[in-house]
Design an enzyme around this catalytic site. Structure first.
Site: not given
Ligand code: G6P
Length: 478
Positions: A164, A377
């Site tokens: 992602h 990003d």
């Molecule tokens: C990004 C990453 C995700 C992640 C999200 C929130 O979008 O690609 O994998 O879940 O951030 O971050 P966190 O560390 O809270 O899961």
């Protein structure tokens, strides 16, 4: 599922819900934040699938349960593992490394050991859930070793992996002490999806540099004892949002009414600028606020008729770089408000919390100019949400070139956020944009976002993945 397991298994660091234990020992859950959840929830609800992930609190040992039309399989993580695997290796090594080293990545062997151990736990849990010949879809940088580990446990399943976040250039990736292990981990998949074509080609270059495997275009050939065993394909699948749902939400009378109220509460500014991000150093929040502050200083904008709403949702608050960023942003906001604010006219309305989707939709509708100024990003779904909310064809999107979204959203005003002078000019241009020109741009943006929605994203990824023959099917494996 039957006794034989699930045909579709999603594996991600987080479950789509945050789980806590009730007084009676039963799990209670609330939806958890994050772009991945927004993206995958509709897919999972339409399939009889299982989702393997962490429940959001430490030391939670729970049996699988059903929620929101999905089978959820919690993977426990201890406090120590959260420090080493999640805050450490995932978010203080890989995250900055993969985002062009905006902050210096930290390399610690103990964090790597924890990453390996936790990836193995996720792989084992997925192997237990998958039916014979199932499709397993692994997500994101926290779980890059899972594809190869899962293949070792279950040679019969199809394995897809979607990355992602950005995949960096070879010269940056090369810093990682465990670069070879990470590449080999990913190559356990049959299909590796990226946000942009550039990410896929960075990956293929890395494969060529750190393995002896042959590549042709974006296809890697895996050989064993000199014989071709299988192929791994790398390709771009730009993720999106549930655009129609968002569009419909923004058209409801409640949201429309709320959008008007927001403007009134802000003192009816002529121009409302909006920034909305996880509080992350990749998002370019400091650059954006600096540019806005200078525009006030230069008197190209004034607080009498302009205001900036900056929503920064709390994120990874135990990681030092995030704590530092919060201090920097809050100092900057305080200074600009002190220097330029007046009674009844704040320069910046800064909120350090997250909001439900309805409130977000109202904010998007209220905003004349949306500022997405990320330094790097993977995609940026906020940009797409803003566009999906604007069924009135009004509003203007200022978008960083360094987002995956910029490859698609060419109707936006594209900026290099490192160039503060250029960013100031782009914001001024957006503020004074001729309404006909704004409408033309917004129509183009909306066409793209409404056509290319999250359903199309997951369908196209899964269509390519399920076309891969698995062991035991006729004509397989070469
Ligand atoms: C990004 C990453 C995700 C992640 C999200 C929130 O979008 O690609 O994998 O879940 O951030 O971050 P966190 O560390 O809270 O899961």
């Amino acid at each position: 599922m039957g006794t034989a397991g699930y045909d579709l298994v999603v594996v991600a660091n987080r479950l789509p819900v945050d789980v806590t234990l009730g007084e009676d020992g039963e799990p209670t859950w609330t939806r958890s934040p994050g772009g991945l959840v927004t993206a995958l929830e509709p897919v999972m609800q339409n399939a009889d699938g299982a989702w393997v992930g962490w429940g959001g609190s430490p030391d939670l040992e729970l049996d699988p349960f059903d929620a929101d039309g999905m089978r959820l399989v919690p993977v426990p993580l201890s406090e120590r593992e959260l420090e080493d695997y999640y805050e450490g290796f995932s978010n203080d090594t890989l995250w900055p490394l993969y985002h062009d080293v905006i902050e210096p990545p930290q390399f610690h062997r103990q964090w790597w050991e924890s990453y390996r151990k936790v990836n193995w736990r996720f792989a084992t849990a997925a192997a237990e859930q998958a039916a014979h010949g199932a499709t397993v879809w692994v997500h994101d940088y926290q779980l890059q070793l899972v594809p190869a580990m899962l293949r070792q446990l279950r040679a019969d399943v199809r394995i897809g992996y979607f990355h992602h976040i950005p995949f960096p250039a070879l010269e940056i990736f090369a810093q990682l002490p465990w670069r070879k292990q990470v590449v080999e981990g990913l190559l356990g998949a049959d299909l590796i999806g990226f946000q942009r074509a550039g990410d896929a080609s960075n990956f293929v270059r890395v494969v060529r540099r750190f393995t002896d495997l042959t590549t042709r275009g974006q296809v890697v050939t895996i050989t064993k004892h000199g014989k071709v065993e299988r192929h791994v394909r790398a390709a771009a699948f730009p993720i999106s949002i549930d655009s129609k749902k968002f569009d419909a939400l923004a058209r409801t009378p409640e949201v429309q009414q709320r959008a008007k109220e927001i403007r009134t509460e802000l003192g009816d500014p002529k121009v409302l600028l909006l920034g909305c991000d996880r509080l992350d150093y990749t998002k370019g929040i400091r650059h954006r606020i600096k540019a806005y502050g200078e525009l006030l200083e230069d008197e190209r904008l004034s607080v009498a008729d302009t205001t900036l709403v900056q929503i920064a949702s709390p994120s990874r608050e135990n990681v030092g770089a995030y704590q530092q960023l919060r201090d920097d942003v809050e100092l900057l906001v305080g200074r600009i408000n002190g220097d330029y604010g007046e009674l009844g006219h704040a320069a910046i309305h800064y909120m350090h919390h997250s909001y439900p989707m309805e409130e977000m939709a109202a904010l998007y509708l209220a905003a004349d100019v949306m500022l997405v100024t990320a330094l790097r990003d993977g995609m940026n779904l906020v940009a797409k949400e803003y566009v999906a909310a604007r069924s009135d064809d009004r509003g203007c999107l200022v978008l960083s070139e360094f987002t995956g979204a910029a490859d698609e959203l060419t109707g936006a005003i594209l900026v290099n956020p490192h160039d503060i002078a250029g960013l100031k000019d782009a914001i001024t241009y957006a503020v004074h944009l001729d309404p006909r020109e704004a409408r033309k741009r917004m129509r183009r943006l909306r066409k793209r976002v409404l056509e290319n929605d999250v359903a199309l994203w997951s369908e196209s990824f899964l269509a390519v993945l399920t076309a891969v023959p698995v062991r035991g099917e006729s004509g397989t494996t070469t």
